[in-house]
Design a protein around this motif. Structure first.
Motif, PDB file in Angstrom:
ATOM      1  N   SER A  90     -23.491 -30.584   3.119  1.00 28.71           N
ATOM      2  CA  SER A  90     -23.591 -29.275   3.759  1.00 28.71           C
ATOM      3  C   SER A  90     -23.238 -28.164   2.777  1.00 28.71           C
ATOM      4  N   LEU A  91     -22.392 -28.471   1.802  1.00 28.82           N
ATOM      5  CA  LEU A  91     -22.044 -27.510   0.751  1.00 28.82           C
ATOM      6  C   LEU A  91     -22.817 -27.781  -0.535  1.00 28.82           C
ATOM      7  N   PHE A  92     -23.139 -29.039  -0.743  1.00 27.89           N
ATOM      8  CA  PHE A  92     -23.824 -29.463  -1.972  1.00 27.89           C
ATOM      9  C   PHE A  92     -25.109 -30.210  -1.598  1.00 27.89           C
ATOM     10  N   PRO A  93     -26.170 -29.481  -1.198  1.00 29.65           N
ATOM     11  CA  PRO A  93     -27.393 -30.141  -0.734  1.00 29.65           C
ATOM     12  C   PRO A  93     -28.055 -31.026  -1.806  1.00 29.65           C
ATOM     13  N   GLN A  94     -27.748 -30.770  -3.076  1.00 24.40           N
ATOM     14  CA  GLN A  94     -28.316 -31.587  -4.151  1.00 24.40           C
ATOM     15  C   GLN A  94     -27.873 -33.044  -4.051  1.00 24.40           C
ATOM     16  N   LEU A  95     -26.761 -33.298  -3.378  1.00 25.16           N
ATOM     17  CA  LEU A  95     -26.277 -34.675  -3.221  1.00 25.16           C
ATOM     18  C   LEU A  95     -27.294 -35.539  -2.489  1.00 25.16           C
ATOM     19  N   ARG A  96     -28.092 -34.920  -1.624  1.00 23.81           N
ATOM     20  CA  ARG A  96     -29.093 -35.687  -0.862  1.00 23.81           C
ATOM     21  C   ARG A  96     -30.137 -36.318  -1.790  1.00 23.81           C
ATOM     22  N   ASN A  97     -30.352 -35.723  -2.947  1.00 27.24           N
ATOM     23  CA  ASN A  97     -31.361 -36.222  -3.888  1.00 27.24           C
ATOM     24  C   ASN A  97     -30.788 -37.192  -4.909  1.00 27.24           C
ATOM     25  N   MET A  98     -29.490 -37.380  -4.897  1.00 27.27           N
ATOM     26  CA  MET A  98     -28.843 -38.281  -5.851  1.00 27.27           C
ATOM     27  C   MET A  98     -28.663 -39.638  -5.177  1.00 27.27           C
ATOM     28  N   VAL A  99     -29.292 -40.645  -5.741  1.00 28.44           N
ATOM     29  CA  VAL A  99     -29.232 -41.960  -5.108  1.00 28.44           C
ATOM     30  C   VAL A  99     -28.562 -42.959  -6.039  1.00 28.44           C
ATOM     31  N   VAL A 156     -17.364 -46.267  -9.090  1.00 31.42           N
ATOM     32  CA  VAL A 156     -18.725 -45.891  -8.742  1.00 31.42           C
ATOM     33  C   VAL A 156     -19.088 -46.624  -7.455  1.00 31.42           C
ATOM     34  N   MET A 157     -19.612 -45.871  -6.498  1.00 29.27           N
ATOM     35  CA  MET A 157     -19.998 -46.421  -5.191  1.00 29.27           C
ATOM     36  C   MET A 157     -21.346 -45.840  -4.797  1.00 29.27           C
ATOM     37  N   PRO A 158     -21.966 -46.417  -3.761  1.00 24.18           N
ATOM     38  CA  PRO A 158     -23.187 -45.785  -3.238  1.00 24.18           C
ATOM     39  C   PRO A 158     -22.905 -44.343  -2.818  1.00 24.18           C
ATOM     40  N   THR A 159     -23.897 -43.490  -2.966  1.00 26.86           N
ATOM     41  CA  THR A 159     -23.695 -42.064  -2.742  1.00 26.86           C
ATOM     42  C   THR A 159     -23.394 -41.706  -1.290  1.00 26.86           C
ATOM     43  N   ASN A 160     -23.680 -42.598  -0.360  1.00 28.70           N
ATOM     44  CA  ASN A 160     -23.375 -42.288   1.043  1.00 28.70           C
ATOM     45  C   ASN A 160     -21.914 -42.547   1.392  1.00 28.70           C
ATOM     46  N   LEU A 161     -21.115 -42.932   0.401  1.00 31.39           N
ATOM     47  CA  LEU A 161     -19.704 -43.245   0.616  1.00 31.39           C
ATOM     48  C   LEU A 161     -18.855 -42.404  -0.330  1.00 31.39           C
ATOM     49  N   GLY A 162     -17.997 -41.554   0.233  1.00 30.68           N
ATOM     50  CA  GLY A 162     -17.156 -40.694  -0.593  1.00 30.68           C
ATOM     51  C   GLY A 162     -15.897 -41.389  -1.069  1.00 30.68           C
ATOM     52  N   ALA A 163     -15.368 -42.257  -0.229  1.00 32.37           N
ATOM     53  CA  ALA A 163     -14.128 -42.957  -0.542  1.00 32.37           C
ATOM     54  C   ALA A 163     -13.888 -43.992   0.547  1.00 32.37           C
ATOM     55  N   THR A 187     -26.967 -46.766  -5.342  1.00 33.88           N
ATOM     56  CA  THR A 187     -26.897 -47.747  -4.253  1.00 33.88           C
ATOM     57  C   THR A 187     -25.919 -48.883  -4.510  1.00 33.88           C
ATOM     58  N   GLN A 188     -25.394 -48.964  -5.699  1.00 38.72           N
ATOM     59  CA  GLN A 188     -24.541 -50.102  -6.066  1.00 38.72           C
ATOM     60  C   GLN A 188     -23.078 -49.700  -6.194  1.00 38.72           C
ATOM     61  N   PHE A 189     -22.211 -50.666  -5.996  1.00 42.96           N
ATOM     62  CA  PHE A 189     -20.797 -50.508  -6.315  1.00 42.96           C
ATOM     63  C   PHE A 189     -20.603 -50.897  -7.769  1.00 42.96           C
ATOM     64  N   GLY A 190     -19.872 -50.071  -8.518  1.00 48.66           N
ATOM     65  CA  GLY A 190     -19.538 -50.435  -9.889  1.00 48.66           C
ATOM     66  C   GLY A 190     -18.476 -51.523  -9.899  1.00 48.66           C
ATOM     67  N   ARG A 191     -18.420 -52.271 -10.949  1.00 49.83           N
ATOM     68  CA  ARG A 191     -17.438 -53.355 -11.070  1.00 49.83           C
ATOM     69  C   ARG A 191     -16.099 -52.851 -11.605  1.00 49.83           C
ATOM     70  N   ALA A 203      -9.666 -45.761  -2.597  1.00 51.38           N
ATOM     71  CA  ALA A 203     -10.685 -45.807  -3.644  1.00 51.38           C
ATOM     72  C   ALA A 203     -11.633 -44.631  -3.421  1.00 51.38           C
ATOM     73  N   MET A 204     -11.829 -43.836  -4.457  1.00 57.72           N
ATOM     74  CA  MET A 204     -12.678 -42.658  -4.366  1.00 57.72           C
ATOM     75  C   MET A 204     -13.921 -42.865  -5.224  1.00 57.72           C
ATOM     76  N   ASN A 205     -15.037 -42.373  -4.732  1.00 59.59           N
ATOM     77  CA  ASN A 205     -16.320 -42.520  -5.417  1.00 59.59           C
ATOM     78  C   ASN A 205     -16.367 -41.608  -6.640  1.00 59.59           C
ATOM     79  N   SER A 206     -16.252 -42.207  -7.815  1.00 59.47           N
ATOM     80  CA  SER A 206     -16.241 -41.415  -9.054  1.00 59.47           C
ATOM     81  C   SER A 206     -17.603 -40.801  -9.345  1.00 59.47           C
ATOM     82  N   TYR A 207     -18.668 -41.428  -8.885  1.00 59.16           N
ATOM     83  CA  TYR A 207     -20.018 -40.902  -9.085  1.00 59.16           C
ATOM     84  C   TYR A 207     -20.187 -39.587  -8.313  1.00 59.16           C
TER      85      TYR A 207
END
Length: 166
Positions: A134-143, A46-53, A145-149, A63-67
Motif C-alpha cells: 500500500s506504501l510501496f506498490p513496486q513490491l507487487r512486481n518483485m517476485v 531471504v524469504m518469498p516476497t509475500n512473507l515479511g517475517a 518464491t524461495q526461502f534462502g538457506r 525471522a525477518m525477510n531480508s529480501y
C-alpha cells in the motif's frame, strides 16, 4: 495526529537500528495491551516476497525477510518510511512472540497499536491496515518464491533484557 502521536511518530522516524525499533515496539505494546516479554533474537533470511517475517512458535526467534527489507530500504524515500515498515513488522511478530497465534487477531492488534500510537495517516498504520505494498506498490512486481538457506543473526538485539548476561 495528536501531540502524543506526533512524539511517538518522531521516535519511529529516528530509529537507528533493530534493537531501538524493538524497544519502541515493546514499550508501545506494553502501553496499549499491558503485555511484555524479553529475550528475543532476530535473524534475517531471504524469504518469498509475500512473507515479511515470522515468529517460530515456542521460540525466542523472529525471522525477518531480508529480501523485502532491502527492497523497502531502496524504495523508501526516507528513513521514516523504512522505519515505519520496520516498526509495523516487528510489532506484528512481537505480538506473535507473546503467544498470540491467530493471524487475524495479530493483524487487528497490530493495526490497533499503530493507529493508537501513530494515528490514521502514518505509514505504519496504513501498512498494518492493508500491507506494505500500500506504501510501496513496486513490491507487487518483485517476485521471490524461495526461502534462502542462510540466516544472519542480528547482534545487539533485545539488549535491554540482556543485562544479566555478561
Amino acid at each position: 495526529m495528536n501531540a502524543e502521536q506526533a512524539v511517538f511518530a518522531a521516535k519511529v522516524a529516528h530509529l537507528k537500528d533493530f534493537n531501538e525499533a524493538l524497544e519502541l515496539v515493546k514499550s508501545a505494546v506494553f502501553q496499549k495491551f499491558r503485555m511484555h516479554r524479553a529475550g528475543l533474537s532476530l535473524v534475517l533470511q531471504v524469504m518469498p516476497t509475500n512473507l515479511g517475517a515470522y515468529h517460530i512458535l515456542g521460540s525466542n526467534i523472529i525471522a525477518m525477510n531480508s529480501y523485502v527489507l532491502a527492497a523497502i530500504k531502496n524504495l523508501s524515500g526516507s528513513d521514516t518510511e523504512y522505519n515505519s515498515y520496520l516498526f509495523m513488522v516487528l510489532a506484528h511478530e512481537y505480538l506473535h512472540s507473546l503467544g498470540l497465534v491467530d493471524e487475524n487477531t495479530v493483524r487487528q492488534m497490530t493495526y490497533d497499536l499503530c493507529k493508537a500510537m501513530l494515528g490514521d495517516d502514518h505509514g505504519s498504520t496504513k501498512m498494518a491496515k492493508e500491507d506494505p505494498s500500500s506504501l510501496f506498490p513496486q513490491l507487487r512486481n518483485m517476485v521471490q518464491t524461495q526461502f534462502g538457506r542462510d540466516f544472519q543473526l542480528v547482534k545487539n538485539f533485545d539488549t535491554a533484557s540482556q543485562g544479566y548476561i555478561q
